[in-house]
Design a protein around this motif. Structure first.
Motif, short mmCIF file in Angstrom:
data_model
loop_
_atom_site.label_atom_id
_atom_site.label_comp_id
_atom_site.label_asym_id
_atom_site.label_seq_id
_atom_site.Cartn_x
_atom_site.Cartn_y
_atom_site.Cartn_z
N GLY A 245 -22.48 53.22 -29.49
CA GLY A 245 -22.51 51.80 -29.85
C GLY A 245 -22.56 51.57 -31.34
O GLY A 245 -22.28 50.47 -31.80
N GLU A 246 -22.92 52.61 -32.10
CA GLU A 246 -22.89 52.49 -33.56
C GLU A 246 -21.45 52.53 -34.03
O GLU A 246 -20.68 53.38 -33.60
N LYS A 247 -21.11 51.66 -34.92
CA LYS A 247 -19.77 51.63 -35.46
C LYS A 247 -19.61 52.70 -36.51
O LYS A 247 -20.48 52.91 -37.35
N ALA A 248 -18.48 53.43 -36.45
CA ALA A 248 -18.24 54.48 -37.44
C ALA A 248 -18.23 53.89 -38.85
O ALA A 248 -17.65 52.85 -39.11
N GLY A 249 -18.92 54.58 -39.77
CA GLY A 249 -18.95 54.14 -41.15
C GLY A 249 -19.94 53.02 -41.41
O GLY A 249 -20.09 52.58 -42.54
N GLU A 250 -20.61 52.57 -40.37
CA GLU A 250 -21.59 51.50 -40.52
C GLU A 250 -22.75 51.95 -41.40
O GLU A 250 -23.24 53.06 -41.27
N GLU A 251 -23.19 51.10 -42.32
CA GLU A 251 -24.30 51.49 -43.20
C GLU A 251 -25.57 51.63 -42.37
O GLU A 251 -26.01 50.71 -41.70
N LYS A 252 -26.14 52.83 -42.39
CA LYS A 252 -27.29 53.11 -41.53
C LYS A 252 -28.61 52.69 -42.16
O LYS A 252 -29.55 52.38 -41.48
N LYS A 253 -28.69 52.74 -43.45
CA LYS A 253 -29.98 52.47 -44.09
C LYS A 253 -30.05 51.06 -44.65
O LYS A 253 -29.05 50.49 -45.09
N ASN A 254 -31.21 50.50 -44.60
CA ASN A 254 -31.43 49.18 -45.17
C ASN A 254 -31.85 49.36 -46.62
O ASN A 254 -32.97 49.76 -46.91
N ILE A 255 -30.94 49.10 -47.52
CA ILE A 255 -31.19 49.35 -48.93
C ILE A 255 -31.93 48.15 -49.52
O ILE A 255 -31.39 47.05 -49.63
N ALA A 256 -33.17 48.37 -49.85
CA ALA A 256 -34.02 47.28 -50.34
C ALA A 256 -33.64 46.89 -51.77
O ALA A 256 -33.17 47.71 -52.55
N LYS A 257 -33.90 45.63 -52.09
CA LYS A 257 -33.63 45.16 -53.45
C LYS A 257 -34.63 45.78 -54.41
O LYS A 257 -35.79 45.95 -54.10
N GLU A 258 -34.14 46.17 -55.58
CA GLU A 258 -35.01 46.78 -56.59
C GLU A 258 -36.02 45.73 -57.09
O GLU A 258 -35.65 44.71 -57.67
N GLU A 259 -37.28 46.00 -56.79
CA GLU A 259 -38.33 45.03 -57.12
C GLU A 259 -39.14 45.44 -58.35
O GLU A 259 -39.94 44.67 -58.85
N SER A 260 -38.98 46.68 -58.79
CA SER A 260 -39.82 47.15 -59.90
C SER A 260 -39.53 46.36 -61.17
O SER A 260 -38.39 46.09 -61.51
N LYS A 261 -40.62 45.98 -61.85
CA LYS A 261 -40.48 45.18 -63.06
C LYS A 261 -40.18 46.07 -64.25
O LYS A 261 -40.62 47.21 -64.33
N ILE A 262 -39.41 45.53 -65.18
CA ILE A 262 -39.08 46.25 -66.40
C ILE A 262 -40.26 46.15 -67.36
O ILE A 262 -40.68 45.05 -67.73
N LYS A 263 -40.79 47.29 -67.73
CA LYS A 263 -41.98 47.31 -68.58
C LYS A 263 -41.59 47.28 -70.05
O LYS A 263 -40.58 47.83 -70.46
N GLU A 264 -42.45 46.62 -70.83
CA GLU A 264 -42.26 46.62 -72.28
C GLU A 264 -42.48 48.04 -72.79
O GLU A 264 -43.45 48.71 -72.42
N SER A 265 -41.58 48.52 -73.64
CA SER A 265 -41.69 49.89 -74.15
C SER A 265 -40.79 50.04 -75.36
O SER A 265 -39.85 49.27 -75.57
N ASN A 266 -41.11 51.07 -76.16
CA ASN A 266 -40.24 51.41 -77.28
C ASN A 266 -39.14 52.39 -76.87
O ASN A 266 -38.24 52.68 -77.66
#
Length: 673
Positions: free
Chosen positions: A566-587
């Motif tokens: 029932g899975e479609k060939a080539g179907e994306e299997k993983k749920n790729i979460a949105k990048e939530e990490s904040k960009i830290k101030e740094s030199n």
């Protein structure tokens, strides 16, 4: 009045009867069928068992009554022809239900008895849980057994077309299925790397593959192999080949050919001027080899039935032979062959070579693109296409038909290279996989790009040592590679070429062969002379290794990703979460990967933040001070160059286009410096 008697009422026989009636309104046409059904869709039987075809009635194309009503053909089912009196032109038969003996006069006789599954002399094969699949009755017995006995395990003996189609069907019915095949891989008529694609799909669905194995005994709920291995088997399907039905023809004194089938000429006439034959029982000319062979396939059988009817009624239609085009779908994987394999071509005396390419079946930027494989076998002196094979989840059938036309018309790889194929982003590519395969063949013929297939390399390396150069990115390399291969990504190859020993035999490979060609040209341009590109790249090497144990190179392959029905060939299997990490101030420099989240999930530069290019402007506020050093990269450097322009327009000035991921990873590993 012509009296046409046809013995056999399925593919060739039913077609012959229908064609005969269209040609003659007056002929008396009689069909004798030994079984209970005529004109049924025997190629569809596995798909009813698997549940793809819901209604049994869909498989019944005609009944004796409907056939007589439509074509005015007298059909006698359960009627076995027992003797042909050639002198008096009479066929004697017996009704298997009543025992009644019958006689049928003919002016012309057409034999279309087909073949029968080979019944191997395996102890235990006579048990009620052991089946073969050839008729509707066979299908009904299997289906009834599954419904009533509810078997949990099954063994399929034989890895050919029917065996693999039934493997899928039984998995769909909830069974754990094992396939036992005597040859090194399933679909033995195909090249190992094409079969390897099919085998990987089967493994993904949990099928237990046992190749180079043979069955010694069938027990009540198990199968024993000749090496002593026991496999659980609540039911067994035997599918090891088909033998032509020749007893009647032999007893009538008709000539049998060297290939073991009934001998016919180009008009499908047997050694008797009044008897024609068609279908699986005859041997016909292979259009590439120019010699008689048996090709038991539905397509040729139907065409032969038409031609036999024409010629029996006084026409002269020459049958040009067949090229053995066939295709199979196993779960979602499709693989097909036409003409000769490389091994068969060379065995027949052709000065043959082969190439392989893997390319998207439509443009990669349009959603749903799937990789399609094209393998072309050709005469290296003339470029004439001798055969070919295709594989993929989409588009393999279309490319196989092109190859079949090329083989039949004796086209060359040069013809295919210049051929226009239908192109639209959802449907194809500007340079189709067929064009690309032809280009690769041209390059191998001319010597511009010396290449060997995976199978050729395995033989070529006997007694030799080679340096393998893997020009893929580090993530692909770390996932799996040829044992001992050195990872030098293509993007930095030119900067380290002086460190590579020129006297060494070298094989270069990328994932599909295209960048391997570029790497080879880089090395040749630097003075290397003993270097080869792997035709089809690592994709071909890994499939070859999946299908057979290479003798002269080794690849540790990861287990295939498991799939579910029932899975479609080539179907994306993983749920790729949105990048939530904040960009830290740094030199420290801020490193931004502007690829998609899917691309980012497969591997990225250490510490990089993923902001896809399409989201960059909406996330400008996250980037902090505009004088901070920002390095952007993508897959090739193109999207990151565009990202630099966007940020510059927003006032960011301390920017660097890091280029592609490979170059960034080389920077991290200090390669090429």
């Amino acid at each position: 009045m012509e009296k046409i008697v046809i013995i056999g009422g399925v593919a060739a026989g039913a077609t012959a009867a229908a064609k005969a009636r269209r040609l003659s309104a007056d002929a008396q046409i009689t069909v004798l069928e030994a079984g209970p059904d005529i004109s049924f869709a025997n190629c569809g039987l596995p798909y009813f068992i698997g549940g793809d075809i819901k209604n049994r009635s869909k498989l019944i194309l005609q009944s004796p009554e409907s056939f007589n009503e439509q074509y005015q053909v007298a059909v006698h089912i359960n009627t076995t022809a027992t003797e042909i009196d050639r002198q008096n032109k009479i066929v004697y038969a017996v009704d298997s239900k009543t025992g009644e003996k019958k006689a049928f006069e003919y002016t012309k006789l057409i034999l279309a008895q087909g073949g029968k599954p080979i019944a191997p002399p395996i102890p235990g094969a006579e048990q009620e849980h052991v089946f073969q699949l050839w008729t509707l009755e066979d299908m009904d017995k299997i289906n009834s057994f599954i419904e009533n006995k509810k078997p949990k395990t099954a063994v399929v003996v034989g890895g050919g077309f029917i065996g693999l189609e039934m493997t899928e069907a039984l998995v769909k019915r909830g069974m754990k299925v094992s396939v036992v095949e005597m040859m090194p891989h399933v679909m033995s008529i195909m090249e190992a790397e094409i079969a390897g694609f099919v085998q990987e799909e089967m493994l993904s669905y949990g099928v237990n593959l046992l190749t180079n194995k043979a069955v010694s005994e069938i027990g009540i709920n198990s199968v024993t192999l000749k090496d002593g291995t026991k496999i659980d088997a609540d039911m067994v399907l035997l599918s090891i080949g088909v033998r032509p039905t020749l007893k009647l023809a032999q007893e009538a004194g008709l000539a049998i050919g060297e290939a073991g089938g009934l001998l016919v000429d180009s008009t499908l006439k047997t050694s008797d001027d009044n008897i024609y034959a068609a279908g699986d029982m005859v041997e016909i000319e292979n259009r590439v080899l120019g010699k008689k062979v048996r090709i038991p396939l539905a397509g040729p059988a139907n065409r032969q039935g038409r031609i036999a009817a024409e010629n029996a009624l006084g026409k002269r239609h020459v049958y040009k032979g067949a090229i053995g085009t066939s295709i199979v779908r196993v779960f979602d994987a499709v693989a097909g062959i036409t003409g000769l394999s490389l091994k068969a071509a060379r065995a027949a005396g052709f000065n043959a070579d082969a190439i392989v390419v893997h390319k998207e079946h439509h443009t990669s930027y349009y959603p749903g693109a799937e990789q399609v494989t094209v393998l072309i076998v050709y005469d290296r002196e003339t470029g004439v296409v001798l055969g070919g094979q295709t594989a993929g989840y989409a588009g393999a059938d279309r490319r196989l038909d092109v190859l079949a036309a090329a083989v039949a018309a004796k086209l060359t790889v040069y013809d295919i290279a210049d051929m226009d194929f239908a192109y639209s982003p959802p449907l194809g590519t500007a340079n189709d996989a067929m064009n690309m395969a032809a280009y690769a063949a041209e390059n191998r013929i001319s010597g511009y790009s010396p290449a060997l297939t995976a199978a050729e390399i395995d033989t070529f390396l006997e007694g030799k040592e080679a340096l393998w150069i893997d020009v893929r990115d580090v993530f692909s390399y770390e996932k799996s590679h040829v044992d001992g291969a050195v990872n030098i990504p293509l993007e930095i190859l030119a900067t380290v070429v002086n460190r590579i020993p020129k006297q060494q035999l070298i094989f270069v490979y990328d994932q599909t062969g295209k960048k391997g060609h570029q790497a080879l040209r880089t090395l040749i341009g630097a003075g290397f002379t003993n270097v080869f590109n792997v035709s089809g790249g690592f994709e071909s090497l890994s499939r070859y290794a999946r299908a057979t144990n290479p003798t002269n190179f080794k690849i540790d392959l990861p287990a295939p990703e498991l799939k579910k029905i029932g899975e479609k060939a080539g179907e994306e299997k993983k749920n790729i979460a949105k990048e939530e990490s904040k960009i830290k101030e740094s030199n420290e420099p801020l490193i931004i990967d502007v690829r998609t989240r899917e691309e980012f999930s497969y591997g990225a530069y250490p510490g990089a933040i993923n902001i896809p290019l399409d989201e960059l402007e909406s996330r400008i506020g996250e980037l902090g001070k505009k004088d901070r050093k920002i390095i952007l990269y993508c897959a090739s450097g193109a999207r990151s160059a565009y990202a630099v322009q966007i940020l510059r327009a927003y006032g960011f000035m301390n920017l660097e286009n890091g280029g592609g991921l490979t170059r960034m990873m080389a920077r991290a590993r200090n390669i090429g410096r």
